[in-house]
Enzyme design. Structure first.
Site, short mmCIF file in Angstrom:
data_model
loop_
_atom_site.label_atom_id
_atom_site.label_comp_id
_atom_site.label_asym_id
_atom_site.label_seq_id
_atom_site.Cartn_x
_atom_site.Cartn_y
_atom_site.Cartn_z
N CYS A 21 59.36 -14.15 22.74
CA CYS A 21 59.77 -15.36 22.04
C CYS A 21 60.46 -16.33 23.00
O CYS A 21 61.46 -15.99 23.62
CB CYS A 21 60.71 -15.04 20.89
SG CYS A 21 61.27 -16.52 20.02
N ASN A 56 46.58 -12.71 24.02
CA ASN A 56 47.06 -13.63 23.00
C ASN A 56 47.20 -15.02 23.63
O ASN A 56 47.63 -15.16 24.77
CB ASN A 56 48.41 -13.13 22.48
CG ASN A 56 49.10 -14.09 21.52
OD1 ASN A 56 50.28 -14.37 21.68
ND2 ASN A 56 48.39 -14.58 20.54
#
Length: 246
Positions: A85, A180
């Site tokens: 994150c 990703n």
């Protein structure tokens, strides 16, 4: 795993439309062990979602280990640690992508979680240093998902999958590697999987407002053909289901 997005209603419509493995929103280890209501609510998982993973984040070994024990009671299929994150309020507290600045700490945090639980432990991270994957594998993680951007990129620019491919093709790496970043079409999913050899593809933002992407990709992988786009009726059905579950 997306904060304020991948909650149970959103996961339900993604599951209906072909998602193979889903995750909760990420959960603060500090919030869990302090019994914060918002953190506890994120532990809600349902049988129809399986396989489903619960994702936690934090920068303290003891807190992450205690959080792992709490998560284990809810019986997910796996426990994921977020080292990816990029948001300031997470990264500047030494969690999420903030841990990328201290690889030794990342390894210690991961090892503490692996030792604290019998669940399979996986990690989600961003581009960093090549040796990270080997060291995380050595302390016992079962899979690694890599987002093809650095922390400073946030979600801007183009994801660089070359380093994801480098990790996957490292002969020392035996665990599954998931790529990703920027996968928003069936063509791109097939192209990137073939080019970089990853074991699977993680889709986040492309599913927001368009959960049909999972079945569209799976159909294209099997047949090389496109499914017809969702009709207005399809869209209304999903909107109603999402609203009712919310």
């Amino acid at each position: 795993p997306m904060e304020d997005v991948s909650d149970p209603p959103f996961r339900a419509v993604c599951k209906d439309n072909g998602a193979d493995l889903m995750y909760t929103e990420f959960i603060s280890s500090e919030g869990l062990i302090r019994d914060a209501i918002k953190s506890r609510k994120k532990l809600d998982i349902f049988e129809y979602e399986r396989p489903v993973g619960i994702q936690i984040f934090g920068g303290d070994e003891d807190s992450l280990a205690m959080a792992a024990k709490i998560v284990e009671v809810t019986n997910p299929d796996l426990l994921d640690i977020n080292f990816g994150c990029p948001v300031k309020k997470v990264a500047l507290k030494g969690a999420g992508a903030g841990v990328l600045k201290d690889i030794d700490l990342m390894v210690r945090l991961t090892s503490a979680v692996v030792k604290a639980t019998s669940l399979p432990v996986t990690v989600k991270t961003r581009l960093g240093w090549d040796e990270v994957a080997e060291r995380l594998q050595d302390v016992g993680i079962q899979a690694l998902a890599i987002h093809g951007r650095t922390r400073t990129q946030m979600y801007k620019g183009e994801a660089d999958w070359t380093l994801i491919g480098k990790v996957k093709n490292n002969p020392r790496i035996k665990i599954p590697i998931f790529g990703n970043g920027d996968i928003d079409s069936p063509e791109k999913a097939v192209e990137y999987k073939n080019r970089y050899g990853v074991d699977g593809i993680m889709i986040g933002r492309a599913a927001i407002g368009y959960p049909w992407i999972f079945n569209e990709i799976k159909h294209y992988v099997k047949t090389g053909e496109h499914l017809p786009p969702p009709t207005i009726e399809d869209r209304l059905f999903v909107c109603r289901k999402h609203l009712n579950k919310s």
